[in-house]
Write an enzyme that holds these catalytic residues in place. Structure first.
Site, PDB file in Angstrom:
ATOM      1  N   LYS A  73       0.859  -1.324   0.051  1.00 34.37           N
ATOM      2  CA  LYS A  73      -0.033  -0.134   0.018  1.00 34.37           C
ATOM      3  C   LYS A  73       0.956   1.306  -0.101  1.00 34.37           C
ATOM      4  O   LYS A  73       1.852   1.265   0.567  1.00 34.37           O
ATOM      5  CB  LYS A  73      -0.932   0.044   1.239  1.00 34.37           C
ATOM      6  CG  LYS A  73      -2.140   1.193   1.438  1.00 34.37           C
ATOM      7  CD  LYS A  73      -2.682   0.803   2.638  1.00 34.37           C
ATOM      8  CE  LYS A  73      -3.977   1.694   2.580  1.00 34.37           C
ATOM      9  NZ  LYS A  73      -4.563   1.554   4.105  1.00 34.37           N
ATOM     10  N   SER A 142      -9.615   1.628   2.715  1.00 32.80           N
ATOM     11  CA  SER A 142      -8.399   2.148   2.057  1.00 32.80           C
ATOM     12  C   SER A 142      -7.403   1.593   1.277  1.00 32.80           C
ATOM     13  O   SER A 142      -6.726   2.158   0.300  1.00 32.80           O
ATOM     14  CB  SER A 142      -7.867   3.297   2.826  1.00 32.80           C
ATOM     15  OG  SER A 142      -7.266   2.959   3.891  1.00 32.80           O
ATOM     16  N   SER A 166     -10.191  -0.775   6.620  1.00 28.47           N
ATOM     17  CA  SER A 166      -9.464  -0.815   5.552  1.00 28.47           C
ATOM     18  C   SER A 166      -8.937  -1.841   5.057  1.00 28.47           C
ATOM     19  O   SER A 166      -8.329  -2.044   3.735  1.00 28.47           O
ATOM     20  CB  SER A 166      -8.624   0.490   5.634  1.00 28.47           C
ATOM     21  OG  SER A 166      -9.211   1.804   5.591  1.00 28.47           O
TER      22      SER A 166
END
Lengths: 425, 425
Positions: A73, A142, A166
């Site tokens: 990420k 996210s 997330s």
């Protein structure tokens, strides 16, 4: 099976046996990435030469992740790849060192395959990533790119983070395994801080064995293969949570089927109703993460405020700036008290069986979905795992979530393997 | 009084009244820095032109810290000054953004005066800083430069961090006020992470009013002046801690005198004996900070291991690599249980009166002193403040430490002001 379809555990065995090389695996994943990139749009940085150089080196090394591609990420710092935290403010930024999770991956001879899309500062404003099962739907967020890259068959492993929901929700939406461990076990060093109370590293994979392997690497603890055989007749609590009315019919039906399947296979299944005050955990988590989160973004909010999105300015930052110290402290203390209470409740089960999300991934890319089935667990700092395998009315993936007591991470994965076999065969 | 001797509160009043300008204050502090630098060696980075440019700009602004020089421990990221975390591994590193505490200081029109010496990664290996009261003695650590710069009269305010005893002890050794707030209230974003459970931002100043002011800026909460008048007849618990035998005679004598002075001035003073199991907090803190700390340094420990000192390799990193997940979890859980218990105990007092360190700063620069009178409080996540003002047998500063219940930070500073007046007049 082409190499990119293998789980990490399968690929490691093939590499160890000489049936596959790390460069062949990397090349296959790169090919898959190229084929899926125009639609899935999971990556913010992917340099084939950089990947192949690492794979060549890994082939000559040993390590628990020898030659395995792992995507990160883009709120996770990488010394040799740009890290922009999902914000134009930091476009092209090159950190001076790797986050701890990246360093541990490299030390295990893993291949840092690239950086994947995050919502702006791991909050709400989504990037361009689409759901690998339907490009007209969100992958969740996210950790959008992490879930989509694994779901699209590009990489066997990816890392994300969870402050609210997330990790678990995107895993459910993209049909992959997601895991968020007990707070504190995996270091957050070198990862964009939002909320010290809630932030937790998350793992994505296509099997529970892979989750267990990656978790051992990232906690720097010894790994022994998952032994679902250790689990016999587990005690499963069917827990629809205080937010049950926000779950769609398909999710309730899946929970019913899963509970029945577990019962048939020898589990002791009982309804688990949480104390009524646990319904306040969602609000308490919101205040704590907003108070801490607004302060963690002080640099951006004071120097580059006009380059922050309305999503974050009018969401977490506004909430956090409005949150009084008294409300923050009361919310934090409430969470702590519930953690102790949850230890006692969860101690009566091997795992709770819960929704991972309200239902299938919602249509459109603007909204990453409702995190309500994760926020309370994040705040309770308990380990959570998404088990994929079901489909909803639109044919999209549906996930189950299993919850364990704090510190039971390894045991939870064994129980999850038992449940997965009972429910999905 | 020359401007560099003023507290921040005094300097702000003088600037507001037009009796002093921000550039005059900055110039005075720079002059003092130049005079003391060859002996105190507190700074890793100090650029007079950079300081004066900020002071010129501050003069034209408004803000709670208008024109006030603040020094930052060199594990705190600054976008315009190098940040090397006390390690040659990161020599000359220039972060891409300010830590939250730096951004909040700048937003309040404070002057980022420079970077000050930290022990290697805020652990043990000291830098070159000397005690401003005796150059042959340690200033304490790991926030060595922060305490020394304030103690040497160079800056009115400085920031440090405390994971074990890195704020309270150096403040006592250098004869300044030090404050470590309740865990979570000040964001750690942009600061070298060691232990998510223990790491806390620390403040240094030459008055409690200044501590309260700086705390309001860094928590992004409203500031109203300290009102010691709010405190009448406080309940003070005299607490020598389970580690009392490690305190020197001069420290016990100071505690006795302080308790007597408080009693004479109207406080209710009672002995506070902690539960016997609290003696285990020091070991538990060591394991938690080592487990988390070794993992937070994974990049350095895997890529640059040979450039780490034996102090950290054979200390925190060895401990952390040897700490089993079970020991980590048990230690963390023990700390949590003690926090809840401490809430109840501390709730019976306005503050505990404790040693801040065993005694005066030890001779020599190789050892930064014994942190035992801080580690348990850090682990309990309670607010702590050092009150200077006494002297030991060698003429070196001795400090008192006051402890409040979690979340009572503001109240603790008011109580501290009452105690300071009662003890030191």
């Amino acid at each position: 099976m082409t190499p990119h379809d293998l789980t990490a555990t399968e690929a490691l065995a093939a590499i160890a046996a000489g049936r596959l090389t790390a460069p062949e695996l990397a090349a296959s994943c790169l090919e898959r990435a190229a084929a899926r990139a125009p639609v899935v749009r999971a990556f913010t940085h992917l340099d084939p030469a950089q990947v192949m150089a690492q794979a060549d080196a890994a082939q000559a090394r040993t390590g628990a992740l020898r030659g395995i591609p792992v995507a990160f990420k883009d709120i996770i710092d990488t010394v040799d790849m740009p890290t922009s935290y999902g914000s134009e403010i930091h476009a092209g930024h090159r950190p001076n060192r790797d986050a701890s999770v990246v360093a541990l991956t490299r030390a295990a001879a893993g291949v840092v395959f690239g950086k994947v899309v995050t919502a702006e500062f791991a909050n709400r404003r989504p990037g361009p990533t689409t759901n690998p099962h339907d490009a007209a739907r969100t992958p969740g967020g996210s950790s959008s790119g992490s879930a989509a890259a694994v779901g699209a068959g590009i990489v066997p492993l990816a890392l994300g983070t969870q402050t609210s929901g997330s990790v678990i929700r995107p895993a459910a939406y993209c049909g992959v395994h997601g895991f968020k461990g007990s707070w504190g076990e995996i270091s957050y060093a070198g990862i964009q801080l939002t909320s010290a109370t809630c932030d937790t590293v998350g793992l994505y994979a296509r099997s529970l064995a892979d989750i267990a392997l990656l978790r051992a690497v990232l906690t720097a603890t010894p790994f022994t293969g998952l032994a679902a055989g250790n689990v016999g007749g587990p005690r499963i609590g069917l827990c629809r949570t205080p937010f049950a009315e926000q779950a769609e019919a398909c999710t309730h039906a899946l929970l019913d089927e899963a509970a029945a399947a577990c019962g048939k296979t020898g589990a002791q299944v009982a309804d688990c109703t949480l104390p009524p005050r646990f319904a306040q955990l969602a609000d308490a988590q919101r205040w704590v993460s907003a108070y801490e989160g607004a302060r963690s973004l002080a640099y951006e909010a004071t120097v580059h405020r006009e380059r922050l999105s309305p999503d974050i300015l009018e969401g977490r930052i506004r909430d956090g700036e409005a949150c009084s110290p008294e409300l923050y402290r009361a919310s934090a203390r409430f969470g702590e008290a519930c953690r102790i209470e949850a230890d006692a409740i969860l101690g009566g089960y091997d795992a709770l069986l819960c929704p991972a999300a309200p239902g299938e991934a919602p249509p459109g890319l603007a909204f990453t979905g409702n995190a309500v089935f994760s926020t309370m667990w994040t705040f309770l700092q308990v380990p959570c795992v998404t088990i994929p395998g079901a489909r909803g009315p639109a044919g999209m993936p549906l996930g189950l979530q299993l919850i364990g007591p704090r510190g039971s991470d390894r045991r939870l994965l064994e129980v999850a393997a038992w449940v997965e076999r009972a429910v999905f065969g």
